[in-house]
Design a protein around this motif. Structure first.
Motif, PDB file in Angstrom:
ATOM      1  N   GLY A  85     -29.930  -0.017 -30.029  1.00 26.68           N
ATOM      2  CA  GLY A  85     -29.804   1.327 -30.580  1.00 26.68           C
ATOM      3  C   GLY A  85     -29.480   1.349 -32.058  1.00 26.68           C
ATOM      4  O   GLY A  85     -29.630   2.384 -32.711  1.00 26.68           O
ATOM      5  N   TYR A  93     -38.646   2.217 -27.915  1.00 28.64           N
ATOM      6  CA  TYR A  93     -38.543   2.310 -26.461  1.00 28.64           C
ATOM      7  C   TYR A  93     -37.258   3.049 -26.125  1.00 28.64           C
ATOM      8  O   TYR A  93     -36.405   3.259 -26.986  1.00 28.64           O
ATOM      9  N   GLU A  94     -37.103   3.436 -24.865  1.00 27.61           N
ATOM     10  CA  GLU A  94     -35.916   4.170 -24.439  1.00 27.61           C
ATOM     11  C   GLU A  94     -34.789   3.181 -24.134  1.00 27.61           C
ATOM     12  O   GLU A  94     -34.818   2.485 -23.116  1.00 27.61           O
ATOM     13  N   VAL A  95     -33.822   3.127 -25.030  1.00 23.92           N
ATOM     14  CA  VAL A  95     -32.705   2.190 -24.881  1.00 23.92           C
ATOM     15  C   VAL A  95     -31.798   2.655 -23.744  1.00 23.92           C
ATOM     16  O   VAL A  95     -31.441   3.827 -23.664  1.00 23.92           O
ATOM     17  N   ARG A  96     -31.438   1.725 -22.865  1.00 22.56           N
ATOM     18  CA  ARG A  96     -30.548   2.034 -21.751  1.00 22.56           C
ATOM     19  C   ARG A  96     -29.149   1.487 -22.026  1.00 22.56           C
ATOM     20  O   ARG A  96     -28.998   0.489 -22.738  1.00 22.56           O
ATOM     21  N   PRO A  97     -28.121   2.102 -21.439  1.00 23.59           N
ATOM     22  CA  PRO A  97     -26.782   1.512 -21.526  1.00 23.59           C
ATOM     23  C   PRO A  97     -26.814   0.086 -20.965  1.00 23.59           C
ATOM     24  O   PRO A  97     -27.437  -0.162 -19.922  1.00 23.59           O
ATOM     25  N   ASP A  99     -28.207  -2.506 -22.547  1.00 23.10           N
ATOM     26  CA  ASP A  99     -29.261  -3.305 -23.166  1.00 23.10           C
ATOM     27  C   ASP A  99     -28.693  -4.160 -24.289  1.00 23.10           C
ATOM     28  O   ASP A  99     -27.748  -3.757 -24.986  1.00 23.10           O
ATOM     29  N   ARG A 136     -23.989  -7.751 -20.067  1.00 29.75           N
ATOM     30  CA  ARG A 136     -25.079  -6.808 -20.286  1.00 29.75           C
ATOM     31  C   ARG A 136     -25.974  -6.719 -19.063  1.00 29.75           C
ATOM     32  O   ARG A 136     -25.994  -7.601 -18.218  1.00 29.75           O
ATOM     33  N   ARG A 137     -26.748  -5.636 -19.003  1.00 32.79           N
ATOM     34  CA  ARG A 137     -27.609  -5.398 -17.844  1.00 32.79           C
ATOM     35  C   ARG A 137     -29.053  -5.818 -18.070  1.00 32.79           C
ATOM     36  O   ARG A 137     -29.769  -6.129 -17.126  1.00 32.79           O
ATOM     37  N   ARG A 138     -29.500  -5.775 -19.333  1.00 30.80           N
ATOM     38  CA  ARG A 138     -30.904  -6.045 -19.596  1.00 30.80           C
ATOM     39  C   ARG A 138     -31.085  -6.564 -21.016  1.00 30.80           C
ATOM     40  O   ARG A 138     -30.445  -6.092 -21.953  1.00 30.80           O
ATOM     41  N   THR A 188     -33.859  -8.262 -16.662  1.00 26.45           N
ATOM     42  CA  THR A 188     -32.637  -7.670 -16.131  1.00 26.45           C
ATOM     43  C   THR A 188     -31.719  -8.757 -15.594  1.00 26.45           C
ATOM     44  O   THR A 188     -32.156  -9.858 -15.241  1.00 26.45           O
TER      45      THR A 188
END
Length: 198
Positions: A85, A93-97, A99, A136-138, A188
């Motif tokens: 972010g 791209y759509e950054v996810r919590p 990442d 982190r998740r991804r 992921t």
């Protein structure tokens, strides 16, 4: 500098991650980024002092971090982690919590040449650092679309290929990055380490 992470990989050795020392590690990093094979890293024309300055600047940031990765004590890779972010990739791209972005530059092969399984084991250590140690998740990576070897390597590591994008030019004090045509790929935590309870 003290290690941030250590993981033993059966049949390979021990991977450690520590913060990059901009001055102390400049010689080895400059040698790596100056090679023709590192053209996509974008630093082939820089002097040793300029390379040190780039990483000294990065060390002042809260969102981007440089690390030296070692294998059994020997320098094996340059790893950069960053908050998507707060990076130009976040515009594509759509950054996810959860990442985290990675840039990876492997050390050149030694006198023995190619080492089967070496890259996979090293990437396993680096992804374990990002996904498990940092929680982190991804992971997102953004290799140049022309860097087909890197894209294929990430696929073999379990990354899911994403879209081709254009990372916009960055031109601010202390940083200039030309626009970059990149291929995004994602990994992921569940896909990389399905047996880990984290």
């Amino acid at each position: 500098m003290s290690d941030l992470f250590e993981r033993h990989i059966d049949g390979y050795g021990t991977v450690r991650v520590r913060p990059l020392d901009p001055a102390g590690d400049a010689e080895v990093v400059h040698a790596w980024v100056s090679e023709e094979r590192a053209a996509f890293w974008g630093m082939t024309g820089l002097t040793r002092s300029q390379v040190a300055d780039v990483y000294a600047h990065m060390a002042t940031l809260d969102t981007h971090h440089a690390h030296l990765v070692t294998k059994d004590g020997e320098p094996a890779a340059l790893l950069q982690t960053y908050e998507p972010g707060a990076d130009r990739v976040g515009e594509t791209y759509e950054v996810r919590p959860g990442d985290i972005g990675l840039h990876v530059l492997l050390a050149p092969a030694g006198p023995a040449g190619r080492r089967p399984g070496w890259t996979s084991a090293l990437l396993t250590g680096m992804t374990a650092y990002a996904l498990l140690a940092l929680g982190r998740r991804r992971i997102v990576v953004d290799p140049d679309v022309r860097n087909t070897r890197a894209i294929a390597r990430f696929r073999r590591q379990g990354f899911e290929t994403g879209p081709a994008v254009v990372l916009p030019e960055v031109d601010i004090p202390d940083v200039h990055l030309p626009a970059k045509h990149a291929r995004l790929a994602f990994l992921t935590r569940q896909a990389a380490f399905p047996d880990d309870p984290a």
